[in-house]
Design an enzyme around this catalytic site. Structure first.
Site, PDB file in Angstrom:
ATOM      1  CB  CYS A  85     -25.444  60.439  65.899  1.00 25.78           C
ATOM      2  SG  CYS A  85     -23.646  60.819  66.175  1.00 25.78           S
ATOM      3  NE  ARG A 112     -25.165  52.464  64.939  1.00 32.57           N
ATOM      4  CZ  ARG A 112     -26.296  51.526  65.081  1.00 32.57           C
ATOM      5  NH1 ARG A 112     -27.138  51.854  66.047  1.00 32.57           N
ATOM      6  NH2 ARG A 112     -26.552  50.616  64.201  1.00 32.57           N
ATOM      7  CE  LYS A 125     -17.046  58.731  64.192  1.00 28.31           C
ATOM      8  NZ  LYS A 125     -17.987  57.758  64.484  1.00 28.31           N
TER       9      LYS A 125
HETATM   10  C1  EPZ Z   1     -21.065  53.675  59.842  1.00 25.21           C
HETATM   11  O1  EPZ Z   1     -22.546  53.475  60.382  1.00 25.21           O
HETATM   12  C2  EPZ Z   1     -20.893  55.017  60.423  1.00 25.21           C
HETATM   13  N1  EPZ Z   1     -20.576  54.691  61.742  1.00 25.21           N
HETATM   14  C3  EPZ Z   1     -21.589  56.212  60.115  1.00 25.21           C
HETATM   15  O2  EPZ Z   1     -20.931  57.211  60.239  1.00 25.21           O
HETATM   16  C4  EPZ Z   1     -21.841  56.177  58.475  1.00 25.21           C
HETATM   17  O3  EPZ Z   1     -22.531  57.341  58.150  1.00 25.21           O
HETATM   18  C5  EPZ Z   1     -22.441  54.977  58.015  1.00 25.21           C
HETATM   19  O4  EPZ Z   1     -21.689  53.635  58.446  1.00 25.21           O
HETATM   20  C6  EPZ Z   1     -22.573  54.913  56.558  1.00 25.21           C
HETATM   21  O5  EPZ Z   1     -21.433  55.148  55.951  1.00 25.21           O
HETATM   22  C7  EPZ Z   1     -19.508  53.822  62.239  1.00 25.21           C
HETATM   23  O6  EPZ Z   1     -18.733  53.389  61.496  1.00 25.21           O
HETATM   24  C8  EPZ Z   1     -19.327  53.974  63.639  1.00 25.21           C
HETATM   25  P1  EPZ Z   1     -25.093  51.435  58.289  1.00 25.21           P
HETATM   26  P2  EPZ Z   1     -23.448  52.280  60.298  1.00 25.21           P
HETATM   27  O7  EPZ Z   1     -25.016  50.077  59.042  1.00 25.21           O
HETATM   28  O8  EPZ Z   1     -22.588  51.128  60.330  1.00 25.21           O
HETATM   29  C9  EPZ Z   1     -29.508  50.815  58.014  1.00 25.21           C
HETATM   30  C10 EPZ Z   1     -20.320  59.117  61.891  1.00 25.21           C
HETATM   31  O9  EPZ Z   1     -20.635  60.197  62.147  1.00 25.21           O
HETATM   32  N2  EPZ Z   1     -29.400  49.502  58.997  1.00 25.21           N
HETATM   33  O10 EPZ Z   1     -24.318  51.405  56.775  1.00 25.21           O
HETATM   34  O11 EPZ Z   1     -24.388  52.366  61.674  1.00 25.21           O
HETATM   35  C11 EPZ Z   1     -29.479  52.193  58.817  1.00 25.21           C
HETATM   36  O12 EPZ Z   1     -30.572  52.239  59.705  1.00 25.21           O
HETATM   37  C12 EPZ Z   1     -21.365  57.688  61.731  1.00 25.21           C
HETATM   38  O13 EPZ Z   1     -19.179  58.805  61.835  1.00 25.21           O
HETATM   39  C13 EPZ Z   1     -30.600  48.457  59.274  1.00 25.21           C
HETATM   40  O14 EPZ Z   1     -31.736  48.889  58.580  1.00 25.21           O
HETATM   41  O15 EPZ Z   1     -24.280  52.554  59.055  1.00 25.21           O
HETATM   42  C14 EPZ Z   1     -29.052  52.929  57.853  1.00 25.21           C
HETATM   43  O16 EPZ Z   1     -30.424  53.595  57.381  1.00 25.21           O
HETATM   44  C15 EPZ Z   1     -22.454  58.350  61.523  1.00 25.21           C
HETATM   45  N3  EPZ Z   1     -30.396  47.495  59.792  1.00 25.21           N
HETATM   46  C16 EPZ Z   1     -28.505  52.177  56.688  1.00 25.21           C
HETATM   47  O17 EPZ Z   1     -28.663  50.695  56.956  1.00 25.21           O
HETATM   48  C17 EPZ Z   1     -28.953  47.367  60.234  1.00 25.21           C
HETATM   49  O18 EPZ Z   1     -28.850  46.049  60.963  1.00 25.21           O
HETATM   50  C18 EPZ Z   1     -27.085  52.340  56.719  1.00 25.21           C
HETATM   51  O19 EPZ Z   1     -26.363  52.137  58.216  1.00 25.21           O
HETATM   52  C19 EPZ Z   1     -28.138  47.938  60.052  1.00 25.21           C
HETATM   53  C20 EPZ Z   1     -28.263  49.210  59.374  1.00 25.21           C
END
Ligand code: EPZ
Length: 454
Positions: A137, A113, A39
């Site tokens: 989510c 997202r 996904k």
């Molecule tokens: C991706 O989310 C995945 N979703 C998530 O899977 C996955 O858990 C996550 O990566 C970590 O591997 C998709 O790919 C659609 P991040 P993403 O940006 O990109 C913070 C699932 O169920 N952050 O790596 O949103 C954020 O708040 C989902 O398949 C900022 O602070 O994750 C988090 O604490 C759940 N500012 C951390 O970084 C930003 O601009 C990691 O988020 C972006 C992120």
């Protein structure tokens, strides 16, 4: 082409279709399931097709609502999306890409997202973009500050509107030097999708390097991009004038594979996950073995089963190659059946134990520490948002009336209901269709005893 302003107020209610299952638990799951493309790669590769001057073909696309959302967002922008030359493949033709009405974009964005990743491609193709406020989510506040900071460094002008953000690139997009505060998956994808056609070289430091990111890099390289993956999380991208289409078979969904593996442990069953591969699951397989699970790596997939009594573990979620944050929810259900005390440190998101409430209602002994646990040797440097869960087992789980909170937590609710003695009512399971293809069929194939009641 101008962007038609929409003044309609935005209805944020992006709730998933609620469905209710009555699950009769206490039976081990036995059988075979197939996992398709990930996904968290497929949706991004679909967005990448926007950057090409020719059609692309994406293979092993799962039939899930997150894919449907991205498909409709591409279509409102004039991309022709149709079934490809084999089952589960899509042909995406971006040659007539055009601006879309804000109202249309908003109506199709759903609880996803992914729209934020349209910024770079639309700015390259149209010089402007509108991105509605994001869904996804509720596992933390899910900010996009890393994304917007990066886009500004490329030369984009970002304007906050009541219902989202509008972007423009008056002087086009040029390569930038970007150092992410955290190896964010989404922000890394944002930079990749913008840098490949920006003028000049982009240096990205502290990049995410998940297998899905590497697969997106493979997709972009097939299109004609020049991307080099350097040591120490550095990625260099040399912008090119134009990109072609791609023909790509998506990497398998290791999150879904890990979910079924945890289900085999929790229910003391045996599940063959077709399409699963060892390389991308090494860390998960190590933890599975430590918990007392066993696995056979085969050419066409991995067989998972419990190898004996389950044992407690201490796990810290982390960015790749660490233990994925998406793996801890299903694993915790199995840990409720382990003999002893387990600890899970969640270091990626600040609210990812919400699902534990339902497990406690079913009889699990889980304590969540909203501010994490001090002391003890830690592999992962503490982040301000860290949380921890302590699980004591084994505990007998009994059926209860529970409501699914999010995608991965919801999957854990279903495994817990399948593990519990008695009948559970599990509500709002429609959310699972976002990430698990043919979910009910797979449960049936594994011998689960349940009825769809609402
Ligand atoms: C991706 O989310 C995945 N979703 C998530 O899977 C996955 O858990 C996550 O990566 C970590 O591997 C998709 O790919 C659609 P991040 P993403 O940006 O990109 C913070 C699932 O169920 N952050 O790596 O949103 C954020 O708040 C989902 O398949 C900022 O602070 O994750 C988090 O604490 C759940 N500012 C951390 O970084 C930003 O601009 C990691 O988020 C972006 C992120």
């Amino acid at each position: 082409m101008t962007l038609v302003e929409d003044t309609a107020t935005k209805d944020n209610a992006k709730s998933a279709a609620g469905e209710t299952l009555s699950i009769h638990g206490g039976r081990p799951l036995h059988g075979r399931v197939e996992v398709k493309g990930a996904k968290n790669l497929v949706t991004k590769a679909m967005v990448a097709s926007l950057l090409g001057e020719a059609p692309s073909v994406l293979r092993d696309v799962p039939d899930i609502s997150d894919v449907a959302v991205v498909r409709s967002l591409l279509e409102v922008h004039g991309v022709r999306v149709e079934e490809g030359d084999e089952p589960g493949s899509l042909r995406l033709d971006p040659r007539d890409v055009q601006s879309a009405h804000m109202e249309e974009i908003d109506a199709h964005a759903g609880a996803s997202r992914i729209p934020i990743l349209f910024c770079g491609p639309l700015l390259h193709q149209l010089g402007q973009a509108f991105i509605p406020d994001l869904g996804g989510c509720r596992i933390g506040d899910r900010p996009i500050d890393f994304h917007l900071d990066a886009l500004r460094k490329f030369g984009a002008v970002v304007e906050k509107l009541p219902s989202g953000i509008r972007l423009s690139a008056p002087r086009g997009l040029r390569g930038a030097s970007i150092h992410l505060p955290y190896p964010s998956v989404g922000a890394t994808e944002q930079v990749l999708l913008t840098a490949v056609r920006a003028r000049g070289v982009t240096e990205l430091r502290n990049a995410a390097i998940e297998p899905e990111i590497m697969d997106l890099i493979a997709v972009l390289q097939k299109m004609g991009a020049i991307i080099s993956y350097e040591p120490n999380r550095v990625i260099l991208i040399e912008g090119v004038e134009r990109l072609d289409g791609y023909d790509h078979r998506a990497i398998f969904d290791r999150n879904e594979a890990a979910s079924w593996a945890s289900a085999a442990l929790a229910t003391d069953g045996e599940i063959f996950v077709g399409g699963a591969k060892q390389q991308e699951m090494l860390t998960f397989l190590n933890v599975l073995r430590k918990v007392g699970g066993s696995f056979d790596i085969r050419e066409d997939g991995i067989l998972f089963r419990r190898g004996g009594d389950l044992r407690p573990v201490t796990v810290e979620t982390d960015v790749h190659p660490g233990f994925m944050t998406d793996w801890q929810q299903p694993l915790i259900v199995a840990l409720t059946q382990a003999t002893g005390q387990s600890t899970v440190h969640e270091t990626v998101y600040e609210n990812r134990f919400g699902f534990a409430e339902a497990l406690v209602k079913m009889g699990a002994d889980i304590t969540v520490y909203p501010h994490g646990l001090q002391g003890g040797p830690r592999r992962v440097p503490r982040r301000s948002l860290e949380q921890a869960a302590v699980i004591n087992g084994p505990t007998a789980l009994t059926g209860a009336d529970i409501t699914v909170p999010d995608l991965r937590g919801g999957y854990s609710h279903v495994i817990a209901a399948l593990t519990a003695d008695g009948t559970s009512t599990v509500r709002n399971v429609g959310i699972l269709s976002r990430g698990y293809e043919k979910f009910f069929d797979k449960l049936t194939a594994l011998g689960a005893d349940f009825d769809v009641v609402g």
